[in-house]
Design a protein around this motif. Sequence first.
Motif, mmCIF file in Angstrom:
data_model
loop_
_atom_site.group_PDB
_atom_site.id
_atom_site.type_symbol
_atom_site.label_atom_id
_atom_site.label_comp_id
_atom_site.label_asym_id
_atom_site.label_seq_id
_atom_site.Cartn_x
_atom_site.Cartn_y
_atom_site.Cartn_z
ATOM 1 N N SER A 87 -12.581 -6.467 -0.083
ATOM 2 C CA SER A 87 -13.023 -7.831 -0.389
ATOM 3 C C SER A 87 -11.915 -8.856 -0.196
ATOM 4 N N ASP A 88 -10.653 -8.426 -0.203
ATOM 5 C CA ASP A 88 -9.544 -9.338 0.008
ATOM 6 C C ASP A 88 -8.436 -8.616 0.768
ATOM 7 N N GLN A 89 -7.455 -9.379 1.241
ATOM 8 C CA GLN A 89 -6.379 -8.832 2.057
ATOM 9 C C GLN A 89 -5.026 -8.875 1.353
ATOM 10 N N GLU A 90 -5.015 -9.180 0.088
ATOM 11 C CA GLU A 90 -3.752 -9.384 -0.624
ATOM 12 C C GLU A 90 -3.347 -8.140 -1.404
ATOM 13 N N ASN A 91 -2.021 -7.982 -1.532
ATOM 14 C CA ASN A 91 -1.411 -7.042 -2.471
ATOM 15 C C ASN A 91 -1.790 -5.583 -2.216
ATOM 16 N N TRP A 92 -2.059 -5.222 -0.980
ATOM 17 C CA TRP A 92 -2.285 -3.823 -0.645
ATOM 18 C C TRP A 92 -0.962 -3.182 -0.239
ATOM 19 N N ALA A 93 -0.842 -1.893 -0.480
ATOM 20 C CA ALA A 93 0.422 -1.207 -0.198
ATOM 21 C C ALA A 93 0.158 0.249 0.162
ATOM 22 N N LEU A 94 1.106 0.823 0.896
ATOM 23 C CA LEU A 94 1.121 2.265 1.165
ATOM 24 C C LEU A 94 2.095 2.914 0.199
ATOM 25 N N ILE A 95 1.658 3.996 -0.430
ATOM 26 C CA ILE A 95 2.460 4.692 -1.420
ATOM 27 C C ILE A 95 2.847 6.061 -0.854
ATOM 28 N N GLU A 96 4.130 6.356 -0.889
ATOM 29 C CA GLU A 96 4.613 7.694 -0.529
ATOM 30 C C GLU A 96 4.573 8.552 -1.789
ATOM 31 N N LEU A 97 3.724 9.574 -1.783
ATOM 32 C CA LEU A 97 3.458 10.355 -2.983
ATOM 33 C C LEU A 97 3.860 11.806 -2.767
ATOM 34 N N HIS A 98 4.717 12.318 -3.652
ATOM 35 C CA HIS A 98 5.120 13.732 -3.677
ATOM 36 C C HIS A 98 4.605 14.324 -4.989
ATOM 37 N N SER A 99 3.418 14.910 -4.930
ATOM 38 C CA SER A 99 2.723 15.329 -6.152
ATOM 39 C C SER A 99 3.476 16.406 -6.909
ATOM 40 N N ALA A 100 4.009 17.417 -6.203
ATOM 41 C CA ALA A 100 4.677 18.531 -6.875
ATOM 42 C C ALA A 100 5.916 18.078 -7.626
ATOM 43 N N LEU A 101 6.642 17.102 -7.082
ATOM 44 C CA LEU A 101 7.857 16.607 -7.718
ATOM 45 C C LEU A 101 7.605 15.409 -8.617
ATOM 46 N N GLY A 102 6.376 14.885 -8.587
ATOM 47 C CA GLY A 102 6.048 13.732 -9.411
ATOM 48 C C GLY A 102 6.671 12.432 -8.937
#
Length: 516
Positions: free
Chosen positions: A138-153
């Motif tokens: 619905s909007d184009q603001e404040n989106w980001a890509l997150i690098e996630l390492h689940s095992a290490l938290g």
Amino acid sequence: MEVQGQWAEVFEGSDRQEDSGGESELLGSSTITLAPLVVNTPPPPVRRSQPLVIRRSRMNSVELSSVPSIPNPFPELCSPSQSPVLIGSLSPPRSDTHVRSRLIKVFGEDSHSRSLWVIPRATARDVCHLLVQTAHCSDQENWALIELHSALGLERVLEDHEVVVEVQAAWPSVSDTKLLFRKNYAKYEFFRTPVLFFPKHMISDSADVTKGMTSAELIQNLLQSGTCPEIQGFLHVREPSRKAWKKVYFFLRRSGLYCSTKGSSKEPRHLQYVADLEDLNVYSITNSRKLYGAPVDFTFCVKPSKDRIRAQDLKLLCAENEQTRTCWTSAFRLFKYGRQLHCNYQLSQSAPRLQEVVSQRCESEASLVAMDFSGKAGGRVIQNAWEAQSAEREEGQAWRVRITGSDAIHRTQLWFHGGVSRKQAQRLIEEQGLVDGMFLIRESQQHAQCFVLSLCYKLKTKHYLVIPCEEGGRKYYTMDDGLTLFIDLLQLVEFHQINRGILPVCLKHPCVCVAL
């Protein structure tokens, strides 16, 4: 047919070939002949171009297998170098257009993923813009890509200028590491409210340049190329190859991260070099008490950016509260990227905003007038202001009944998160950035038929109980023991978006989850 220029193409319907008048090749029943034009003055000698080799494909389409160099008949439209125009020059050669695309997979908060083909130099900003379009956000603001390492938290917000393929190259070959697409309102919030992110007691006064400097001046100084003030304070650090945590005084300077071997002493002989900022990435850690035995949950770590992530390479640090952790992580980013972060912030500000579209719509609606179509004689303009407001309220109530048939209109809103728990609500708000005014509404797990408004204020999440009540045979909702009544949760949210009421701040940023 005659074409002006030094050469003309004549299409004839016969199968004969010209001898010296031009060169041609048979193409079905059509022949392409290149013949000189008859002009009064002979043209200057020009090198003949090579003949076109035309082949018919299976789909009866014509393909050019070679690109001849034909003299340019319009030199005034050519580049300053007067280079000749080539047939097919509107599209670059195949050798230039053939770029080896990379396939990346991005996950949403609902665990579903979307695969994208991107160029090798695609940045996090480019990927976010592509996902916003494909997911119909619905909007184009404040989106980001997150690098996630689940095992290490571990998790980290990718900077807008970072190349996604290069980030993935540092991942282990076999791991559960992934990219996550979600909202992040706090990515550049320290530019807007620096006092909240950089408290005075954490700004070092060791250098004369920092004396008398406010937090706002600190941000500006960090973005310039001159001397940068340092950040200081106590942090819990996990000792290498041990599970114990030790409290140490740290200093963050332009030259790197240091710790004091003697209390909070700043003397050079007591400072120990820890890491270089140019080669570090800073990660926040989730569930740090369970994974690493941290004393509190406000844990983060630093790691060399070019090395593959291993648990033994992490420098684990733990702050006393969320404000202290946010100050350290923000300072790391500013010291490392400086002006680049400010450029990213300005680019994000120049993107089209949903609020601007809404304000334009409101301005256009200001020229409208209230009409009454209840009579048989046709519509009439309502000139009385009180009558117009009453008609607006009645129409609003009728609209809600028409589209829902009940008081469950809130279930269609992005800020409603159903039966999530209190802990899950706090986690959702923390993930999308602890900024003032971020909120969501959920069902209460302790009180039947009640709801809870979870709101972020000063880096903390507060919870307000929404209670249903009846008055005059009609159901309402209230948060202040019946002093203010709302016919549904949507009206409650709309009211508190422009009025604080009993809240410490107006509702501003809805906590949303987007399915890819």
